[in-house]
Write a protein that holds these residues in place. Structure first.
Motif, PDB file in Angstrom:
ATOM      1  N   UNK A 119      27.680  15.278  39.795  1.00 38.66           N
ATOM      2  CA  UNK A 119      27.194  14.764  38.514  1.00 38.66           C
ATOM      3  C   UNK A 119      27.186  15.824  37.419  1.00 38.66           C
ATOM      4  N   UNK A 120      27.719  16.981  37.711  1.00 40.17           N
ATOM      5  CA  UNK A 120      27.746  18.008  36.668  1.00 40.17           C
ATOM      6  C   UNK A 120      28.699  17.614  35.554  1.00 40.17           C
ATOM      7  N   UNK A 121      28.410  18.126  34.382  1.00 37.33           N
ATOM      8  CA  UNK A 121      29.236  17.820  33.225  1.00 37.33           C
ATOM      9  C   UNK A 121      28.503  17.004  32.184  1.00 37.33           C
ATOM     10  N   UNK A 122      27.355  16.447  32.563  1.00 37.01           N
ATOM     11  CA  UNK A 122      26.533  15.677  31.627  1.00 37.01           C
ATOM     12  C   UNK A 122      25.082  15.764  32.100  1.00 37.01           C
ATOM     13  N   UNK A 123      24.137  15.609  31.184  1.00 41.85           N
ATOM     14  CA  UNK A 123      22.730  15.609  31.613  1.00 41.85           C
ATOM     15  C   UNK A 123      22.461  14.491  32.618  1.00 41.85           C
ATOM     16  N   UNK A 124      21.556  14.768  33.532  1.00 44.77           N
ATOM     17  CA  UNK A 124      21.202  13.805  34.580  1.00 44.77           C
ATOM     18  C   UNK A 124      19.686  13.648  34.614  1.00 44.77           C
ATOM     19  N   UNK A 125      19.241  12.407  34.687  1.00 44.62           N
ATOM     20  CA  UNK A 125      17.833  12.124  34.951  1.00 44.62           C
ATOM     21  C   UNK A 125      17.725  11.663  36.388  1.00 44.62           C
ATOM     22  N   UNK A 126      17.054  12.478  37.200  1.00 43.05           N
ATOM     23  CA  UNK A 126      16.798  12.111  38.592  1.00 43.05           C
ATOM     24  C   UNK A 126      15.420  11.473  38.669  1.00 43.05           C
TER      25      UNK A 126
END
Lengths: 41, 145
Positions: free
Chosen positions: A27-34
């Motif tokens: 999922x790298x390359x954009x912000x992620x909300x876990x």
């Protein structure tokens, strides 16, 4: 809070996403909300 | 929720469950959730992010009972399956594009989650490249090394 680089936290922790075994590197390359859920009810 | 939290702007919202894939599938079908879940039945991600278990008092104490009753009175639908471990705690984290945690919330009990506005602001700050948005929520213990 000190920022934590997943490179040292959970780089290779596997989980299943859309039927595939992946890691958070996927999922790298954009912000992620876990959002870690509690039990399903 | 995903739209409001900015997925249309390139933010990935990734819900994580420690249920089995079959249990998650049952819930996805029941609630007609349109988004994929991360399935982590071994709870390796939960451990990596320092998410522990609530005490029985926090899980079944008066505050939790009142909160549960309130949700039921408001018509919360119940899903098709039940998991045995109701003490596992959840949490919310924002990672930047490089995988760095810029926001962490590890609530001490099951009845505490960060407000929607805190998550939205953390995502906005992260998308802008502004670190240090972690001040908005309870941090809890640091993650396991």
């Amino acid at each position: 809070m000190a920022l934590v680089d997943l490179g040292s936290l959970a780089p290779e922790v596997p989980f299943t996403w859309q039927g595939e075994a992946v890691t958070l590197r996927r999922f790298r390359g954009a912000p992620v909300l876990l959002v870690f859920l509690r039990h399903l009810a | 929720m995903r739209d409001h939290l900015g997925e249309r702007e390139g933010v990935t919202v990734l819900p994580v469950s420690f249920a089995t894939a079959a249990q998650v599938d049952d819930h996805v079908r029941f609630f007609q959730w349109p988004f994929p879940f991360a399935v982590d039945p071994e709870r390796a991600l939960y451990r990596a992010f320092g998410l522990g278990r609530a005490s029985a008092w926090r899980a079944f104490g008066p505050k939790a009972v009142v909160n549960d009753l309130w949700l039921r009175l408001r018509g919360r639908a119940m899903g098709p399956s039940r998991q045995a471990d109701v003490l596992q705690l959840g949490g919310d984290f924002v990672l930047d594009a490089g995988g760095v945690v810029t926001y962490a919330c590890r609530p001490p009990g099951p009845d505490a989650r960060p407000p929607f506005t805190a998550l939205r602001e953390a995502l906005r700050r992260t998308a802008r490249g502004a670190p240090g948005s972690a001040a908005g929520g309870p941090q809890g213990p640091p993650p396991a090394a």
